[in-house]
Design a protein around this motif. Structure first.
Motif, PDB file in Angstrom:
ATOM      1  N   MET A  34      42.503  24.537  50.152  1.00  0.00           N
ATOM      2  CA  MET A  34      43.067  25.872  50.352  1.00  0.00           C
ATOM      3  C   MET A  34      43.417  26.510  49.004  1.00  0.00           C
ATOM      4  N   THR A  35      44.093  25.729  48.149  1.00  0.00           N
ATOM      5  CA  THR A  35      44.472  26.235  46.829  1.00  0.00           C
ATOM      6  C   THR A  35      43.242  26.591  46.002  1.00  0.00           C
ATOM      7  N   ASN A  36      42.213  25.733  46.085  1.00  0.00           N
ATOM      8  CA  ASN A  36      40.975  25.990  45.338  1.00  0.00           C
ATOM      9  C   ASN A  36      40.313  27.286  45.789  1.00  0.00           C
ATOM     10  N   LYS A  37      40.359  27.572  47.096  1.00  0.00           N
ATOM     11  CA  LYS A  37      39.770  28.809  47.612  1.00  0.00           C
ATOM     12  C   LYS A  37      40.519  30.039  47.086  1.00  0.00           C
ATOM     13  N   ILE A  38      41.846  29.924  47.031  1.00  0.00           N
ATOM     14  CA  ILE A  38      42.662  31.035  46.508  1.00  0.00           C
ATOM     15  C   ILE A  38      42.308  31.312  45.050  1.00  0.00           C
ATOM     16  N   PHE A  39      42.222  30.237  44.237  1.00  0.00           N
ATOM     17  CA  PHE A  39      41.871  30.403  42.831  1.00  0.00           C
ATOM     18  C   PHE A  39      40.452  30.950  42.672  1.00  0.00           C
ATOM     19  N   MET A  40      39.541  30.546  43.572  1.00  0.00           N
ATOM     20  CA  MET A  40      38.170  31.041  43.517  1.00  0.00           C
ATOM     21  C   MET A  40      38.135  32.555  43.753  1.00  0.00           C
ATOM     22  N   ILE A  41      38.887  32.992  44.768  1.00  0.00           N
ATOM     23  CA  ILE A  41      38.957  34.428  45.073  1.00  0.00           C
ATOM     24  C   ILE A  41      39.567  35.193  43.901  1.00  0.00           C
ATOM     25  N   LEU A  42      40.666  34.650  43.347  1.00  0.00           N
ATOM     26  CA  LEU A  42      41.340  35.311  42.224  1.00  0.00           C
ATOM     27  C   LEU A  42      40.440  35.399  40.992  1.00  0.00           C
ATOM     28  N   ALA A  43      39.667  34.328  40.736  1.00  0.00           N
ATOM     29  CA  ALA A  43      38.792  34.320  39.566  1.00  0.00           C
ATOM     30  C   ALA A  43      37.623  35.280  39.730  1.00  0.00           C
ATOM     31  N   PHE A  44      36.949  35.208  40.886  1.00  0.00           N
ATOM     32  CA  PHE A  44      35.760  36.032  41.103  1.00  0.00           C
ATOM     33  C   PHE A  44      36.116  37.510  41.292  1.00  0.00           C
ATOM     34  N   ALA A  45      37.325  37.781  41.777  1.00  0.00           N
ATOM     35  CA  ALA A  45      37.756  39.178  41.918  1.00  0.00           C
ATOM     36  C   ALA A  45      38.433  39.674  40.639  1.00  0.00           C
ATOM     37  N   GLY A  46      39.169  38.767  39.971  1.00  0.00           N
ATOM     38  CA  GLY A  46      39.960  39.161  38.809  1.00  0.00           C
ATOM     39  C   GLY A  46      39.136  39.611  37.620  1.00  0.00           C
ATOM     40  N   VAL A  47      38.027  38.916  37.350  1.00  0.00           N
ATOM     41  CA  VAL A  47      37.213  39.259  36.172  1.00  0.00           C
ATOM     42  C   VAL A  47      36.609  40.665  36.287  1.00  0.00           C
ATOM     43  N   PRO A  48      35.896  40.981  37.391  1.00  0.00           N
ATOM     44  CA  PRO A  48      35.346  42.357  37.476  1.00  0.00           C
ATOM     45  C   PRO A  48      36.422  43.442  37.543  1.00  0.00           C
ATOM     46  N   ILE A  49      37.543  43.157  38.238  1.00  0.00           N
ATOM     47  CA  ILE A  49      38.621  44.148  38.312  1.00  0.00           C
ATOM     48  C   ILE A  49      39.235  44.351  36.920  1.00  0.00           C
ATOM     49  N   SER A  50      39.328  43.276  36.147  1.00  0.00           N
ATOM     50  CA  SER A  50      39.844  43.387  34.772  1.00  0.00           C
ATOM     51  C   SER A  50      38.954  44.292  33.929  1.00  0.00           C
ATOM     52  N   VAL A  51      37.638  44.143  34.103  1.00  0.00           N
ATOM     53  CA  VAL A  51      36.685  44.971  33.364  1.00  0.00           C
ATOM     54  C   VAL A  51      36.843  46.441  33.772  1.00  0.00           C
ATOM     55  N   ILE A  52      36.913  46.674  35.089  1.00  0.00           N
ATOM     56  CA  ILE A  52      37.056  48.044  35.600  1.00  0.00           C
ATOM     57  C   ILE A  52      38.368  48.673  35.126  1.00  0.00           C
ATOM     58  N   GLY A  53      39.463  47.885  35.242  1.00  0.00           N
ATOM     59  CA  GLY A  53      40.780  48.391  34.832  1.00  0.00           C
ATOM     60  C   GLY A  53      40.853  48.743  33.370  1.00  0.00           C
ATOM     61  N   SER A  54      40.218  47.917  32.512  1.00  0.00           N
ATOM     62  CA  SER A  54      40.239  48.199  31.069  1.00  0.00           C
ATOM     63  C   SER A  54      39.412  49.433  30.729  1.00  0.00           C
ATOM     64  N   LEU A  55      38.286  49.624  31.449  1.00  0.00           N
ATOM     65  CA  LEU A  55      37.439  50.797  31.209  1.00  0.00           C
ATOM     66  C   LEU A  55      38.095  52.083  31.688  1.00  0.00           C
ATOM     67  N   LEU A  56      38.853  51.980  32.805  1.00  0.00           N
ATOM     68  CA  LEU A  56      39.505  53.163  33.376  1.00  0.00           C
ATOM     69  C   LEU A  56      40.915  53.379  32.824  1.00  0.00           C
ATOM     70  N   HIS A  57      41.354  52.471  31.933  1.00  0.00           N
ATOM     71  CA  HIS A  57      42.669  52.563  31.277  1.00  0.00           C
ATOM     72  C   HIS A  57      43.810  52.607  32.307  1.00  0.00           C
ATOM     73  N   TRP A  58      43.821  51.616  33.190  1.00  0.00           N
ATOM     74  CA  TRP A  58      44.928  51.494  34.138  1.00  0.00           C
ATOM     75  C   TRP A  58      46.213  51.192  33.381  1.00  0.00           C
ATOM     76  N   PRO A  59      47.410  51.378  34.013  1.00  0.00           N
ATOM     77  CA  PRO A  59      48.689  51.127  33.325  1.00  0.00           C
ATOM     78  C   PRO A  59      48.760  49.722  32.717  1.00  0.00           C
ATOM     79  N   SER A  60      49.317  49.638  31.518  1.00  0.00           N
ATOM     80  CA  SER A  60      49.360  48.356  30.791  1.00  0.00           C
ATOM     81  C   SER A  60      50.117  47.277  31.539  1.00  0.00           C
ATOM     82  N   THR A  61      51.222  47.661  32.201  1.00  0.00           N
ATOM     83  CA  THR A  61      52.012  46.669  32.932  1.00  0.00           C
ATOM     84  C   THR A  61      51.205  46.047  34.065  1.00  0.00           C
TER      85      THR A  61
END
Length: 352
Positions: free
Chosen positions: A1-28
């Motif tokens: 269960m924990t591994n699945k949560i980390f998998m979702i966070l990793a696979f979703a977190g990287v592209p969202i991080s890229v999008i957020g940095s390009l769109l200049h989302w709030p720093s916090t």
């Protein structure tokens, strides 16, 4: 269960991080997102190194875990150096020492001690590591502070570079001692009992591939994380010292934090101790010196001169760990003692 949560966070977190940095989302918001993504990626690094540990044995496995765990922090620190955040880098090194010796070892001893009344590990390794800890923290880190009082910045930097080279040389010699010339000489009688029976989660090639991909992803996210420090510090009223000692250290060492606790729960204390203490030695004798040498290529160079609270905290952590671990046995109360020391220091750094 924990591994699945980390998998979702990793696979979703990287592209969202890229999008957020390009769109200049709030720093916090991006700070929180980057931290979660790094922790999720670190879990993959931890699982990969755990698979390699089963194949290679506790010493090499612990070394691999510490190395790739510290790779995250090394990457974050290099980008922080590039940005001129010297205080954050020194504070993160302090946080790594405190985090590994007090938080990681404390949680490992505590969690393992709840399941097993007494847990044993290689007493010879413990005593060998004790000497290196005394040298790396109390000698190599205190000396620059003492001598810098009577030196200008140029001479202090020269002293730091000299110490950095000596530390790296001694660290490599220590690895040669443990893995080559004295490999198996101080082997405990019960070592290797469970490693032959346990199957690794991933094969060697797959584990190495996942390590490589995770490290590249962490490098990208870490560079963006560094740029949020100043804004986040102002928003929450945190100092650069607190961000380095607590936040960066915990995020940067997430991989070995999880792995050491899991190993202790499985009663594999040789690996758990090797991760906690070995990671500390690697930070003090390899990561910190490398950062000093790398900083020479940036506009602002870093000397190995810590503040007095940082030095006293690290020296206290080393002495406490040596006293508790030199008998080669541990229990939940010793773990609780280490955790109590960590929280006391955490409160102090928060209030500074």
């Amino acid at each position: 269960m924990t591994n699945k949560i980390f998998m979702i966070l990793a696979f979703a977190g990287v592209p969202i991080s890229v999008i957020g940095s390009l769109l200049h989302w709030p720093s916090t918001l991006m700070f929180v997102l980057y931290c979660i993504t790094i922790i999720a990626l670190a879990s993959y690094m931890g699982r990969a190194t755990e698979s390699l540990a089963i194949v290679a044995g506790p010493r090499i496995g612990g070394l691999l875990n510490a190395t790739f765990g510290n790779a995250v922090e090394l990457i974050i620190s290099i980008f922080a150096l590039k940005a001129g955040l010297i205080e954050v880098v020194l504070a993160s090194l302090t946080g790594s020492v405190l985090g590994n010796l007090l938080l990681v070892a404390g949680l490992s001893f505590f969690v393992g001690g709840i399941k097993f009344k007494r847990q044993k590990f290689n007493v010879f390794d413990a005593r060998h590591n004790s000497g290196l800890l005394m040298f790396a923290i109390i000698v190599a880190f205190v000396i620059p502070e003492v001598f810098s009082i009577s030196m200008n910045e140029t001479k202090t930097l020269s002293l730091s570079v000299g110490i950095a080279i000596i530390l790296i040389a001694l660290y490599l010699a220590a690895l040669f001692f443990k893995l080559v010339t004295h490999r198996g000489v101080y082997q405990p009688g019960n070592e290797g009992e469970s490693h032959d029976e346990e199957e690794p989660e991933w094969g060697k090639n797959k584990a190495l591939f996942i390590l490589a991909i995770s490290t590249i992803a962490v490098a990208y996210v870490s560079e963006n994380l560094v740029h949020t420090f100043e804004t986040v510090a102002k928003s929450f009223g945190w100092t650069e010292l607190f961000i380095g000692v607590i936040i960066v250290a915990i995020v940067g060492n997430a991989a070995e934090h999880a792995s050491a606790i899991i190993m202790a729960y499985k009663n594999k204390m040789d690996i758990a101790v090797e991760i906690a203490v070995g990671s500390t030695l690697q930070v003090a004798m390899f990561v910190a010196p490398v950062l000093v040498l790398v900083s020479l290529f940036f506009p602002v160079s870093m000397s190995l001169v810590f503040s007095l609270p940082e030095l006293i905290a690290m020296a206290s952590a080393v002495l406490l760990m040596i006293i508790l671990s030199n008998d080669g046995e541990t229990n939940w109360f010793e773990g609780l003692t280490l955790l109590a020391a960590y929280f006391i220091m955490g409160i102090g750094f928060y209030l500074l």
